[in-house]
Structures are given as C-alpha cells and as structure tokens.
Write an enzyme that holds these catalytic residues in place. Structure first.
Site, mmCIF file in Angstrom:
data_model
loop_
_atom_site.group_PDB
_atom_site.id
_atom_site.type_symbol
_atom_site.label_atom_id
_atom_site.label_comp_id
_atom_site.label_asym_id
_atom_site.label_seq_id
_atom_site.Cartn_x
_atom_site.Cartn_y
_atom_site.Cartn_z
ATOM 1 N N GLU A 100 -76.191 -8.329 -82.667
ATOM 2 C CA GLU A 100 -76.385 -7.987 -81.243
ATOM 3 C C GLU A 100 -75.332 -8.711 -80.383
ATOM 4 O O GLU A 100 -74.736 -8.120 -79.487
ATOM 5 C CB GLU A 100 -77.798 -8.393 -80.824
ATOM 6 C CG GLU A 100 -78.099 -8.151 -79.376
ATOM 7 C CD GLU A 100 -78.883 -6.876 -79.086
ATOM 8 O OE1 GLU A 100 -79.587 -6.393 -79.988
ATOM 9 O OE2 GLU A 100 -78.782 -6.374 -77.953
ATOM 10 N N TYR B 8 -78.212 -11.464 -66.927
ATOM 11 C CA TYR B 8 -78.654 -12.237 -68.096
ATOM 12 C C TYR B 8 -77.559 -13.228 -68.497
ATOM 13 O O TYR B 8 -77.796 -14.419 -68.666
ATOM 14 C CB TYR B 8 -78.974 -11.287 -69.257
ATOM 15 C CG TYR B 8 -79.580 -11.981 -70.459
ATOM 16 C CD1 TYR B 8 -80.954 -12.118 -70.579
ATOM 17 C CD2 TYR B 8 -78.775 -12.510 -71.466
ATOM 18 C CE1 TYR B 8 -81.520 -12.762 -71.671
ATOM 19 C CE2 TYR B 8 -79.322 -13.148 -72.559
ATOM 20 C CZ TYR B 8 -80.697 -13.264 -72.662
ATOM 21 O OH TYR B 8 -81.248 -13.905 -73.747
ATOM 22 N N ASP C 94 -86.210 -12.279 -80.000
ATOM 23 C CA ASP C 94 -86.639 -10.904 -80.278
ATOM 24 C C ASP C 94 -86.586 -10.589 -81.771
ATOM 25 O O ASP C 94 -87.518 -10.012 -82.336
ATOM 26 C CB ASP C 94 -85.766 -9.897 -79.508
ATOM 27 C CG ASP C 94 -85.761 -10.178 -78.010
ATOM 28 O OD1 ASP C 94 -86.616 -10.956 -77.555
ATOM 29 O OD2 ASP C 94 -84.891 -9.628 -77.307
HETATM 30 C C1 GLA Z 1 -84.279 -10.902 -73.739
HETATM 31 C C2 GLA Z 1 -83.432 -11.594 -74.794
HETATM 32 C C3 GLA Z 1 -84.198 -12.752 -75.438
HETATM 33 C C4 GLA Z 1 -84.768 -13.693 -74.358
HETATM 34 C C5 GLA Z 1 -85.494 -12.893 -73.285
HETATM 35 C C6 GLA Z 1 -85.926 -13.756 -72.141
HETATM 36 O O1 GLA Z 1 -85.390 -10.279 -74.345
HETATM 37 O O2 GLA Z 1 -83.048 -10.679 -75.796
HETATM 38 O O3 GLA Z 1 -83.357 -13.451 -76.323
HETATM 39 O O4 GLA Z 1 -83.762 -14.499 -73.827
HETATM 40 O O5 GLA Z 1 -84.715 -11.830 -72.774
HETATM 41 O O6 GLA Z 1 -86.874 -14.680 -72.542
#
Ligand code: GLA
Length: 389
Positions: free
Chosen positions: A165, A227, A177
C-alpha cells in the site's frame, strides 16, 4: 392464486472464476474489513490501536498458471486486467494495484512464483473507511502464500501488505488495517502495540448491545492529502521534542509536559497532544472493557471524537452531526468517527432493542440537515483472512 417465484442462488466467487477463466480455481480465500474501537491515527505514531475484523469481506479465487502472466477479474466492476510478472506497473484502474502491489513487494523480497489467475468480489462498502483495500491486499498475499508454498507467517504477510500500500498504491498508511484483517478472531478485538507489534486479544463482552456503523456516505477529497499532512505534522513534533529529549523517537516516547515545553507552533502542538491523549485512551479503554464497564468505555469514545474534531481536525460536519445525535440517545453507550476521517463511518455501541428506532430517527435527521442518506451496518466481530469455508 399463489405464484411461486423461483429463487436463483447468487453465484459464489469460485463459480464466477470458473465462468470467466473456464477452469476451476485451486483455492478460495476470504479476507475481512475492519472496525477500530479506539486508537485513531496512533498506528503511524508507534502507539496503540484496538481494531477487530468484521463480517464483511473480500472473496478471492485463484489458480496457478504455467507462464508469468497475471490475469485478474473483478466481478463487481465487471472488469478484467492482465500484466506480466516481469514488468509490473500501476494499472490506471486502481483495484488491480492492490493485487499487483503485493506481487511487486513479494518479488522485491526475493520470493519466486509463476503467474496466476484471480477473480475477486466483496461486500465491504468502498470508501466507508472499513479498509476494503487492506482486505484485498491480505486476501492476495494469503492466497499467494498458500498457492505457492512461500512459507510466510501471518505477521510477515501483514508487514508486506502494508508495504504494498505504501510503495505501490502510494498511501502512507500505518499497519492497523492489514493487521486487523489478517489477525482478526471472531468475538475479539485486538490491542496492538504498533511499536513492538505485540498484541493481545480482548473478548468484546457487550451483551445486549451491538457495534453499529453509521455511514455518512461521504468521502471528502482531501482525505488522503490531509492524512499525509497529519503524519508529517506528528513527525515534525517529534523532531522538535528531540532537540531537548534525544531519547524520544516517536510520540509514543513523549508526554504532554514535553510537548508544552518544546513545541511553540499551535497546530503541531494540538496534533501531538491529541496523539498522546488518544494513546492513553486506548489503555484506559482496555481496562474499562476488561472490567465490563461499558459506560466508562462509552465516555472514552466520545472523548476520542472530541479530540479528532478539535485537536487533530480530521472530522467533518457529517461525522460531527451523527456523533452529536448519538450523544443524545441514552441507549447509545458511546460513538465516535472511525478511521482516517473526512467522511466514512461513525462507530456506535447501541442497545440491540433500540437499534431500529434510533437509527431510523438519526437517518431522518441526517437527511433533513445534511441532505444525504445515512447507511447502517450492524457488525459482528469475525475471523481474519483465511481459506473460505
Ligand atoms: C487509515 C489508515 C490506518 C490508520 C487510520 C487512522 O485507516 O489506513 O493506518 O492510520 O486511518 O487511525
């Protein structure tokens, strides 16, 4: 007169595979989406998270080929894509990249295997923050590991899926995730220490209550750029703290006093404070869950939402609206936005008997005030990636 309507069963992924590739698959794998009870944006800061795999999943059927060709078919998109193992590039279609990215990382790590044919489908809502992409990556790596006998352990697969990813798809996500999708266990949440990668299963004892996801059905376009910005702001915070405290390598090693002392920038300070507080909330939340103190856990969830809204600033008006509506309901134990933010779902713990009337009421309010439809998913905690039963 009674009319009998013949029910045709939906086709399984193995049947779709057979129809498309004109041969039967050698293996079918299922890989779940995830929720996260508490611990948001803490994973890439070496902190704690408390995710779980759920009963929505990706299904993947696969067979070896004798050449180096990878042939992919998405049932849901009704789209096919093929590539050669010798030349892997970004597809331009996005969904194949999650599979090809895994292949690319495996090859870079020195694993040897031939081409393959794979078909995929799934019922994880896309863009709802339930990690359909991580589920697809985990399905792919699990399937390749089984099919070609690569001998990988689950945690190796988690790390490699995250690299796929990060490097191929290009999102600098943390490990949560993929970890949740691969390591899930029915009925359990998992507390993961993202620094040591030690983990512990916590039974979710919420008798009479259910985990309900309230989907805003929005995904604001700034989600992925913001992000990466948050990530960089946290790293900048660490750099500033390090000038005075060289032993601090991530926000996990810092505390609130260090932040007050070393960071002047108001934005960086807010981001760092949120992470420290959220890490503490995971620890407190696990204690509350172990004691079966749902009321305490609910308060921690609302505090997490407030931090995500005011300090980390990754919420949006749709998420805030739903979380605020939840707060008014005595039959909702706790609620907060879940995942990266800027859309996706609110996770709420709702009394089973009240789910229908409450979600109906919130849906109507949401429709009236936000001019959108809210979707509701009642979830069960499920096993992680594995061969389909
Ligand atoms: C997304 C990212 C995770 C995490 C969340 C926030 O889902 O893929 O790695 O950082 O956001 O907690």
């Amino acid at each position: 007169m009674e009319v009998t309507v013949k029910q045709y069963p939906e086709k399984s992924i193995a049947e779709y595979f057979s129809d498309h590739f004109l041969t039967r698959p050698q293996l079918t794998v299922t890989s779940p989406g995830r929720i996260n009870l508490i611990g948001e944006h803490t994973d890439y800061n070496n902190g704690f998270v408390l995710p779980a795999a759920i009963d929505k999943s990706i299904q993947l059927s696969i067979s070896k080929r004798t050449d180096n060709i990878i042939e992919l078919f998405s049932v849901d998109k009704n789209q096919a894509f093929s590539a050669s193992i010798d030349r892997l590039n970004v597809s331009g279609l996005l969904w194949p990249d999650y599979l090809i990215g895994v292949v690319d990382e495996l090859l870079k790590a020195g694993y040897k295997f031939s081409g393959f044919s794979a078909a995929v489908t799934g019922n994880i809502p896309i863009g709802a923050g339930l990690s359909s992409s991580a589920a697809l990556e985990c399905a792919t790596i699990y399937a390749l590991n089984e099919l070609f006998g690569l001998g990988m352990e689950r945690m190796d697969m988690v790390k490699l899926a995250q690299k796929a990813e990060n490097n191929f798809v290009g999102l600098q996500c943390g490990i949560m995730d993929m970890f949740a999708s691969m390591m899930g266990k029915a009925g359990y949440t998992i507390r993961l220490d993202c620094r040591s990668l030690d983990y512990e299963y916590f039974p979710l004892r919420i008798d009479g209550y259910k985990i309900v996801l309230l989907d805003t059905q929005v995904k604001h376009s700034l989600a992925s750029s913001e992000y990466n910005t948050r990530r960089n702001e946290c790293f900048e915070g660490v750099r500033l703290i390090q000038k005075k405290y060289p032993a601090v390598h991530s926000l996990r090693d810092a505390n609130e006093a260090m932040i007050e002392e070393t960071i002047d920038d108001a934005v960086i300070k807010k981001r760092c404070l949120y992470i420290i507080q959220e890490n503490n909330r995971v620890t407190e939340g696990c204690i509350a869950l172990t004691k079966g103190d749902l009321v305490a856990f609910g308060k921690i969830m609302y505090a997490s939402h407030a931090g995500l809204r005011e300090l980390y600033e990754v919420s949006c008006k749709e998420l805030d609206f739903i979380a605020d509506e939840c707060r008014k309901e005595k039959d909702i134990i706790g609620a907060r936005m879940m995942g990266g933010g800027f859309g996706g779902c609110v996770i709420a713990i709702i009394k089973e008997t009240a789910i229908e009337p409450i979600t109906k009421k919130i849906s109507v309010e949401y429709r009236n005030k936000m001019d959108r439809n809210m979707k509701v998913y009642i979830t069960k905690l499920n096993d992680g990636t594995g061969a389909a039963k």
